[in-house]
Design a protein around this motif. Structure first.
Motif, PDB file in Angstrom:
ATOM      1  N   UNK A  38     -15.039  14.448-132.123  1.00  0.00           N
ATOM      2  CA  UNK A  38     -16.347  14.328-132.766  1.00  0.00           C
ATOM      3  C   UNK A  38     -17.066  13.124-132.167  1.00  0.00           C
ATOM      4  N   UNK A  39     -18.311  13.317-131.750  1.00  0.00           N
ATOM      5  CA  UNK A  39     -19.095  12.257-131.127  1.00  0.00           C
ATOM      6  C   UNK A  39     -20.452  12.136-131.802  1.00  0.00           C
ATOM      7  N   UNK A  40     -20.864  10.907-132.072  1.00  0.00           N
ATOM      8  CA  UNK A  40     -22.202  10.616-132.579  1.00  0.00           C
ATOM      9  C   UNK A  40     -22.889   9.732-131.544  1.00  0.00           C
ATOM     10  N   UNK A  41     -24.070  10.167-131.068  1.00  0.00           N
ATOM     11  CA  UNK A  41     -24.838   9.405-130.082  1.00  0.00           C
ATOM     12  C   UNK A  41     -26.153   8.951-130.709  1.00  0.00           C
ATOM     13  N   UNK A  42     -26.513   7.723-130.463  1.00  0.00           N
ATOM     14  CA  UNK A  42     -27.812   7.228-130.926  1.00  0.00           C
ATOM     15  C   UNK A  42     -28.841   7.517-129.841  1.00  0.00           C
ATOM     16  N   UNK A  43     -29.639   8.566-130.056  1.00  0.00           N
ATOM     17  CA  UNK A  43     -30.636   8.976-129.074  1.00  0.00           C
ATOM     18  C   UNK A  43     -31.996   8.330-129.357  1.00  0.00           C
ATOM     19  N   UNK A  44     -32.039   7.461-130.377  1.00  0.00           N
ATOM     20  CA  UNK A  44     -33.301   6.828-130.751  1.00  0.00           C
ATOM     21  C   UNK A  44     -33.406   5.431-130.133  1.00  0.00           C
ATOM     22  N   UNK A  45     -34.568   4.789-130.346  1.00  0.00           N
ATOM     23  CA  UNK A  45     -34.792   3.440-129.814  1.00  0.00           C
ATOM     24  C   UNK A  45     -34.613   2.381-130.898  1.00  0.00           C
ATOM     25  N   UNK A  46     -33.900   2.726-131.956  1.00  0.00           N
ATOM     26  CA  UNK A  46     -33.615   1.782-133.036  1.00  0.00           C
ATOM     27  C   UNK A  46     -32.174   2.023-133.506  1.00  0.00           C
ATOM     28  N   UNK A  47     -31.557   1.041-134.147  1.00  0.00           N
ATOM     29  CA  UNK A  47     -30.163   1.194-134.586  1.00  0.00           C
ATOM     30  C   UNK A  47     -30.043   2.210-135.722  1.00  0.00           C
ATOM     31  N   UNK A  48     -28.925   2.930-135.737  1.00  0.00           N
ATOM     32  CA  UNK A  48     -28.553   3.797-136.854  1.00  0.00           C
ATOM     33  C   UNK A  48     -27.512   3.051-137.692  1.00  0.00           C
ATOM     34  N   UNK A  49     -27.704   3.008-138.996  1.00  0.00           N
ATOM     35  CA  UNK A  49     -26.829   2.192-139.841  1.00  0.00           C
ATOM     36  C   UNK A  49     -26.282   3.009-141.010  1.00  0.00           C
ATOM     37  N   UNK A  50     -25.197   2.459-141.588  1.00  0.00           N
ATOM     38  CA  UNK A  50     -24.569   3.054-142.774  1.00  0.00           C
ATOM     39  C   UNK A  50     -24.260   4.537-142.579  1.00  0.00           C
ATOM     40  N   UNK A  51     -23.669   4.844-141.442  1.00  0.00           N
ATOM     41  CA  UNK A  51     -23.388   6.240-141.112  1.00  0.00           C
ATOM     42  C   UNK A  51     -22.094   6.704-141.773  1.00  0.00           C
TER      43      UNK A  51
ATOM     44  N   UNK B 278      -9.553   7.791-139.850  1.00  0.00           N
ATOM     45  CA  UNK B 278     -10.125   8.649-140.876  1.00  0.00           C
ATOM     46  C   UNK B 278      -9.390   8.552-142.196  1.00  0.00           C
ATOM     47  N   UNK B 279     -10.103   8.838-143.267  1.00  0.00           N
ATOM     48  CA  UNK B 279      -9.532   8.811-144.600  1.00  0.00           C
ATOM     49  C   UNK B 279      -9.758  10.154-145.283  1.00  0.00           C
ATOM     50  N   UNK B 280      -8.739  10.680-145.941  1.00  0.00           N
ATOM     51  CA  UNK B 280      -8.859  11.929-146.685  1.00  0.00           C
ATOM     52  C   UNK B 280      -9.384  11.635-148.079  1.00  0.00           C
ATOM     53  N   UNK B 281     -10.511  12.261-148.403  1.00  0.00           N
ATOM     54  CA  UNK B 281     -11.139  12.085-149.715  1.00  0.00           C
ATOM     55  C   UNK B 281     -11.453  13.470-150.268  1.00  0.00           C
ATOM     56  N   UNK B 282     -10.711  13.892-151.299  1.00  0.00           N
ATOM     57  CA  UNK B 282     -10.933  15.202-151.923  1.00  0.00           C
ATOM     58  C   UNK B 282     -10.890  16.339-150.904  1.00  0.00           C
ATOM     59  N   UNK B 283      -9.911  16.284-150.016  1.00  0.00           N
ATOM     60  CA  UNK B 283      -9.760  17.341-149.029  1.00  0.00           C
ATOM     61  C   UNK B 283     -10.701  17.242-147.846  1.00  0.00           C
ATOM     62  N   UNK B 284     -11.472  16.192-147.756  1.00  0.00           N
ATOM     63  CA  UNK B 284     -12.413  15.990-146.644  1.00  0.00           C
ATOM     64  C   UNK B 284     -11.977  14.780-145.834  1.00  0.00           C
ATOM     65  N   UNK B 285     -12.067  14.915-144.530  1.00  0.00           N
ATOM     66  CA  UNK B 285     -11.755  13.812-143.633  1.00  0.00           C
ATOM     67  C   UNK B 285     -13.037  13.041-143.366  1.00  0.00           C
ATOM     68  N   UNK B 286     -13.033  11.715-143.648  1.00  0.00           N
ATOM     69  CA  UNK B 286     -14.269  10.941-143.587  1.00  0.00           C
ATOM     70  C   UNK B 286     -14.099   9.685-142.747  1.00  0.00           C
ATOM     71  N   UNK B 287     -15.182   9.333-142.031  1.00  0.00           N
ATOM     72  CA  UNK B 287     -15.262   8.084-141.288  1.00  0.00           C
ATOM     73  C   UNK B 287     -16.573   7.395-141.671  1.00  0.00           C
ATOM     74  N   UNK B 288     -16.568   6.077-141.682  1.00  0.00           N
ATOM     75  CA  UNK B 288     -17.788   5.299-141.910  1.00  0.00           C
ATOM     76  C   UNK B 288     -18.031   4.407-140.697  1.00  0.00           C
ATOM     77  N   UNK B 289     -19.283   4.350-140.261  1.00  0.00           N
ATOM     78  CA  UNK B 289     -19.670   3.550-139.102  1.00  0.00           C
ATOM     79  C   UNK B 289     -20.823   2.641-139.532  1.00  0.00           C
ATOM     80  N   UNK B 290     -20.641   1.332-139.499  1.00  0.00           N
ATOM     81  CA  UNK B 290     -21.701   0.423-139.964  1.00  0.00           C
ATOM     82  C   UNK B 290     -22.975   0.529-139.141  1.00  0.00           C
ATOM     83  N   UNK B 291     -22.864   0.585-137.814  1.00  0.00           N
ATOM     84  CA  UNK B 291     -24.069   0.612-136.970  1.00  0.00           C
ATOM     85  C   UNK B 291     -23.735   1.189-135.611  1.00  0.00           C
ATOM     86  N   UNK B 292     -24.688   1.937-135.036  1.00  0.00           N
ATOM     87  CA  UNK B 292     -24.635   2.389-133.649  1.00  0.00           C
ATOM     88  C   UNK B 292     -25.954   1.964-133.004  1.00  0.00           C
ATOM     89  N   UNK B 293     -25.874   1.127-132.005  1.00  0.00           N
ATOM     90  CA  UNK B 293     -27.071   0.623-131.348  1.00  0.00           C
ATOM     91  C   UNK B 293     -27.712   1.707-130.469  1.00  0.00           C
TER      92      UNK B 293
END
Length: 354
Positions: free
Chosen positions: A218-231, A250-265
């Protein structure tokens, strides 16, 4: 009928001993009527040969009465020939000729025989035989480009025709590429499916046996000209036949695998991989579907389809050595038996309806 001084030999129209001066353009016209019992979605293939040069046109048959289309579809990989092992990227262009937003546009791309799925843009997901985009929108008097990448399998015979079909709202487009020892064509140079897609997901395999494992990326790319936060990235796989073997951070929460990312420049990306195991008791023909979604600050301008991706893998109990399904191999054998030899015709221009 046909234009000019021609002769007809069964299903061929021949113009003999034509003279075309340097820089001159001549047109040769053939008129044909489609038989009423032609099956829906059949392809009428017109092949024109002059010396060693040739060109092909393909028209699909529809039985449904369609109003003047506001949507048109084209598909092209910019290749005339390709080798086994080559990756081909097809550009599918959906055009809206009306001055209002086109909504609920479903797009399906049927991969050719002797190919395997690699990737798709804009949340397109592999169903086991097609790539599917659901509920897209196309801007007024605008267009939308989709991309799908496939690989030519090692068992593809020389001379085989790779017929890729894209369809939307009953409109069908076809691209033909021949398997050869050389690759001819410029290909699709611009592949925004990799550079301009904010969320992407790939499976290491699209067909697996019970008991096998699959690695997802799984990949998240910041294609914008500003930071993405609290992802927050959430991956949900509702299947009793799947077991999580390994997940980076990753953490399992109610059967869902979750990741948190503070910021992507701006211009940066975040990637994670995880592995799942397929239960040995999984029935043949089952499909394992999962959904990955992205939420956070700075994503307000993105549509839902750009922030949510659905993928599927198919379960087969016995894979041939090439990874091809048996029905596809049999269909290929019958197709090879049906190929008729063609002779080189010198100093003639021939248009044949196949």
């Amino acid at each position: 009928g046909a234009s000019g001084d021609y002769s007809q030999d069964q299903r061929q129209v021949v113009w003999h001993d034509q003279y075309i001066a340097a820089g001159e353009v001549q047109e040769f016209v053939v008129d044909a009527t489609v038989e009423r019992d032609t099956p829906e979605f059949a392809a009428i293939r017109l092949k024109v040969v002059s010396g060693q040069a040739q060109a092909i046109d393909t028209t699909s048959i529809l039985r449904t009465q369609i109003a003047p289309a506001s949507i048109s579809v084209t598909v092209d990989d910019n290749h005339e020939t390709a080798r086994t092992g080559d990756e081909l990227t097809y550009r599918i262009v959906i055009r809206n000729s009306r001055g209002e937003l086109a909504t609920n546009v479903d797009v399906k791309n049927a991969l050719p025989m002797y190919t395997e799925f690699v990737d798709a843009s804009d949340g397109g997901y592999w169903t086991g035989k097609d790539v599917f985009w659901e509920d897209l929108t196309v801007s007024p008097m605008g267009q939308r480009e989709l991309y799908v990448t496939l690989r030519v399998r090692s068992d593809a015979p020389l001379g085989a025709e790779l017929r890729n079909t894209a369809a939307a709202l009953g409109i069908t487009a076809v691209d033909l590429t021949q398997v050869s020892t050389v690759s001819q064509g410029s290909g699709i140079a611009d592949r925004p499916m990799f550079e301009n897609r904010i969320l992407s997901k790939r499976a290491s395999r699209t067909e697996v046996r019970p008991g096998d494992s699959v690695v997802y990326t799984v990949t998240v790319r910041n294609i914008f000209d500003y930071p993405l936060t609290n992802l927050s990235i959430e991956d949900r796989m509702d299947s009793p036949y799947v077991t999580l073997l390994d997940a980076e951070q990753g953490q399992m929460v109610d059967g869902r695998l979750m990741w948190t990312v503070p910021v992507i420049e701006p211009g940066k990306s975040w990637t994670v991989r995880y592995t799942v195991g397929i239960d040995p008791a999984t029935p043949h023909g089952s499909e394992i579907a999962n959904v990955v979604s992205l939420t956070g600050d700075g994503l307000q301008s993105l549509s839902l389809t750009e922030r949510v991706i659905t993928t599927k893998i198919s379960i087969v109990t016995d894979l041939p050595p090439t990874g091809a399904a048996m029905d596809m191999l049999l269909a290929g054998l019958f197709a090879l038996l049906g190929i008729l030899p063609t002779a080189f015709v010198e100093r003639r221009m021939i248009a044949s309806l196949l």
